[in-house]
Design a protein around this motif. Structure first.
Motif, PDB file in Angstrom:
ATOM      1  N   ALA A 176       2.492  -2.741  -5.881  1.00  0.00           N
ATOM      2  CA  ALA A 176       2.161  -3.364  -7.172  1.00  0.00           C
ATOM      3  C   ALA A 176       0.684  -3.161  -7.509  1.00  0.00           C
ATOM      4  N   ASP A 177      -0.204  -3.324  -6.525  1.00  0.00           N
ATOM      5  CA  ASP A 177      -1.640  -3.112  -6.749  1.00  0.00           C
ATOM      6  C   ASP A 177      -1.915  -1.670  -7.165  1.00  0.00           C
ATOM      7  N   GLN A 178      -1.234  -0.730  -6.507  1.00  0.00           N
ATOM      8  CA  GLN A 178      -1.423   0.672  -6.852  1.00  0.00           C
ATOM      9  C   GLN A 178      -0.893   0.965  -8.250  1.00  0.00           C
ATOM     10  N   ALA A 179       0.218   0.307  -8.602  1.00  0.00           N
ATOM     11  CA  ALA A 179       0.777   0.472  -9.947  1.00  0.00           C
ATOM     12  C   ALA A 179      -0.226  -0.007 -10.997  1.00  0.00           C
ATOM     13  N   MET A 180      -0.860  -1.148 -10.736  1.00  0.00           N
ATOM     14  CA  MET A 180      -1.867  -1.662 -11.674  1.00  0.00           C
ATOM     15  C   MET A 180      -3.032  -0.689 -11.819  1.00  0.00           C
TER      16      MET A 180
END
Length: 233
Positions: A176-180
């Motif tokens: 999720a952090d990488q997606a952001m």
């Protein structure tokens, strides 16, 4: 000789310079220089893609959510992307197959060392009828550091990531952090306050992820104009 062996095994090598390389993955700041692919190559350019990730130990609620959301997404011809891990990831692939949808599995390590072994049959099916991807040559054994690297490919291929269940510190939150960071949409499924695996989605919602109750919430956030192209105009 190596290339001929890969060809015999049904493995395609896709350098970043190739037109077959997924356009959306090309746009992240650290795309793999090469992808190894096994399966239906048309899935790399066909259909809108969304990632589903979560805990390796889902509750009955998490399993129900995955089956419901995946069925609705497949009905709208979305391609489900995940990491072929135990729990939510593997269930997302299996649910999309059951719903007669399409799915992409991104693995850590190479094709000769599918991990976990419990998903070997699922991986074999996907390699024949869907597609498996890796940034590592087939003989590479999965290492601990391969898994967070793999997560950036899951989010990089996708227009958005759905986190179903996960603890506050888990691989799902890394994805999720990488997606952001990649400018992708992040969706989180709320859970019970008394469920430790609801901690991850709650944290994401606090950070600005969209809480979702149905697939319609996803469709509203990612309308039809967000189409994927194999090459930029």
């Amino acid at each position: 000789r190596v290339l001929a062996t890969y060809h015999e095994q049904g493995i395609n090598i896709i350098p970043i310079s190739s037109k077959q390389y997924p356009f959306w993955l090309k746009t992240i700041y650290d795309p793999p220089a090469v992808l190894f692919a096994k399966g239906d190559m048309t899935l790399l350019s066909k259909g809108r893609k969304i990632g589903i990730v979560g805990t390796r130990n889902p509750t009955a609620y998490g399993i129900q959510v995955v089956n419901h959301l995946t069925k609705e997404l497949c009905r709208k011809d979305w391609v489900i992307v995940s990491g072929l891990a135990s729990g939510i990831d593997g269930m997302s692939h299996a649910a999309s197959i059951k719903a007669k949808g399409r799915t992409i599995g991104v693995i850590a390590g190479g094709f000769q060392h599918i991990y976990p072994r419990e998903n070997l049959q699922l991986a074999d099916h996907m390699a024949k009828h869907h597609i498996l991807l890796s940034e590592h040559p087939p003989a590479t054994k999965p290492q601990k550091w391969h898994f967070p690297m793999r997560n950036r490919i899951i989010s990089g291929l996708s227009e958005g990531i759905i986190v179903v269940q996960g603890k506050e510190k888990s691989g799902s939150l890394i994805t999720a952090d990488q997606a952001m960071e990649q400018g992708r949409e992040v969706f989180a499924v709320p859970g019970s306050l008394f469920d430790p695996y609801a901690g991850g989605p709650i944290k994401l919602i606090q950070q600005g992820a969209k809480a979702i109750w149905s697939a319609e919430d996803i469709f509203e956030e990612l309308p039809e104009r967000n189409v994927q192209y194999t090459e930029p105009f």
